[in-house]
Design a protein around this motif. Structure first.
Motif, PDB file in Angstrom:
ATOM      1  N   TRP A   1       0.813  -1.214   0.000  1.00  0.00           N
ATOM      2  CA  TRP A   1       0.000   0.000   0.000  1.00  0.00           C
ATOM      3  C   TRP A   1       0.850   1.270   0.000  1.00  0.00           C
ATOM      4  CZ3 TRP A   1      -4.641  -0.399   3.931  1.00  0.00           C
ATOM      5  CH2 TRP A   1      -5.485  -1.437   3.527  1.00  0.00           C
ATOM      6  N   TYR A   2       2.118   1.141   0.330  1.00  0.00           N
ATOM      7  CA  TYR A   2       2.903   2.323   0.691  1.00  0.00           C
ATOM      8  C   TYR A   2       4.108   2.581  -0.207  1.00  0.00           C
ATOM      9  CZ  TYR A   2       0.213   2.167   4.986  1.00  0.00           C
ATOM     10  OH  TYR A   2      -0.809   2.169   5.882  1.00  0.00           O
TER      11      TYR A   2
ATOM     12  N   ASN B   1       7.081   3.597  -5.765  1.00  0.00           N
ATOM     13  CA  ASN B   1       5.641   3.639  -5.475  1.00  0.00           C
ATOM     14  C   ASN B   1       5.139   2.252  -5.075  1.00  0.00           C
ATOM     15  OD1 ASN B   1       5.636   2.402  -8.064  1.00  0.00           O
ATOM     16  ND2 ASN B   1       3.661   3.353  -8.555  1.00  0.00           N
ATOM     17  N   PRO B   2       3.915   2.162  -4.576  1.00  0.00           N
ATOM     18  CA  PRO B   2       3.429   0.875  -4.079  1.00  0.00           C
ATOM     19  C   PRO B   2       3.475  -0.242  -5.113  1.00  0.00           C
ATOM     20  CG  PRO B   2       2.040   2.612  -3.234  1.00  0.00           C
ATOM     21  CD  PRO B   2       2.984   3.257  -4.214  1.00  0.00           C
TER      22      PRO B   2
ATOM     23  N   ARG C   1       9.362   3.699   5.674  1.00  0.00           N
ATOM     24  CA  ARG C   1       7.985   3.669   5.184  1.00  0.00           C
ATOM     25  C   ARG C   1       7.391   5.064   5.268  1.00  0.00           C
ATOM     26  NH1 ARG C   1       2.446   3.027   7.035  1.00  0.00           N
ATOM     27  NH2 ARG C   1       3.125   3.450   9.172  1.00  0.00           N
ATOM     28  N   GLU C   2       6.802   5.513   4.170  1.00  0.00           N
ATOM     29  CA  GLU C   2       6.098   6.795   4.168  1.00  0.00           C
ATOM     30  C   GLU C   2       4.604   6.524   4.321  1.00  0.00           C
ATOM     31  OE1 GLU C   2       6.573   9.081   0.544  1.00  0.00           O
ATOM     32  OE2 GLU C   2       4.569   9.882   0.858  1.00  0.00           O
ATOM     33  N   ASP C   3       3.951   7.290   5.208  1.00  0.00           N
ATOM     34  CA  ASP C   3       2.516   7.059   5.421  1.00  0.00           C
ATOM     35  C   ASP C   3       1.654   8.071   4.683  1.00  0.00           C
ATOM     36  OD1 ASP C   3       2.190   8.555   8.770  1.00  0.00           O
ATOM     37  OD2 ASP C   3       2.844   9.374   6.854  1.00  0.00           O
ATOM     38  N   GLY C   4       2.266   8.809   3.786  1.00  0.00           N
ATOM     39  CA  GLY C   4       1.558   9.823   3.018  1.00  0.00           C
ATOM     40  C   GLY C   4       1.753  11.218   3.573  1.00  0.00           C
TER      41      GLY C   4
ATOM     42  N   ALA D   1       7.242   7.610   8.421  1.00  0.00           N
ATOM     43  CA  ALA D   1       6.566   7.122   9.618  1.00  0.00           C
ATOM     44  C   ALA D   1       7.359   6.069  10.371  1.00  0.00           C
ATOM     45  CB  ALA D   1       5.202   6.574   9.244  1.00  0.00           C
ATOM     46  N   ASP D   2       8.063   5.208   9.654  1.00  0.00           N
ATOM     47  CA  ASP D   2       8.770   4.102  10.294  1.00  0.00           C
ATOM     48  C   ASP D   2      10.133   3.913   9.636  1.00  0.00           C
ATOM     49  OD1 ASP D   2       5.596   3.045  10.154  1.00  0.00           O
ATOM     50  OD2 ASP D   2       6.598   2.878  12.093  1.00  0.00           O
TER      51      ASP D   2
END
Length: 117
Positions: A31-32, A52-53, A98-101, A105-106
């Motif tokens: 998703w990410y 991209n995802p 990880r990007e959460d938009g 984020a992580d």
């Protein structure tokens, strides 16, 4: 919980190659957007690449364009960074992110890449 575990770092001579991997768990990996970010000794964070995802769109920092290739295997929940024609200035700790938009984020714990004779 979200986990990102990098591997594949090490010592390599200038001009050599390494392939980094990042095993993801605890979230829907496909998703990410995910990124590689690095930090050289005594310097700040430098964004390297993202994808991209679906794995069809990728971007690179000018400093690595044409030498590094990012990819992902969503079936294996794994991100990769193929690094070729390595230079001493590529020496850094490389992080999978990880990007959460909204933000990074992580983060993984990082893997050390050293390019030296």
């Amino acid at each position: 919980q979200v986990q990102l575990v990098e591997s594949g770092g090490g010592l390599v001579q200038p001009g050599g190659s390494l392939r980094l991997s990042c095993a993801a768990s605890g979230f829907a990996f496909n998703w990410y957007w995910v990124h590689w970010v690095r930090q050289a000794p005594g310097k700040g964070l430098e964004w390297v690449s993202n994808i991209n995802p679906g794995g069809r769109t990728a971007y690179y920092a000018d400093s690595v364009k044409g030498r590094f290739t990012i990819s992902r295997d969503n079936a294996k929940n794994t991100l990769y960074l193929q690094m070729d024609s390595l230079k001493s200035e590529d020496t850094a700790v490389y992080y999978c992110v990880r990007e959460d938009g909204y933000s990074y984020a992580d983060w993984g714990q990082g893997t050390q890449v050293t390019v030296s004779l």
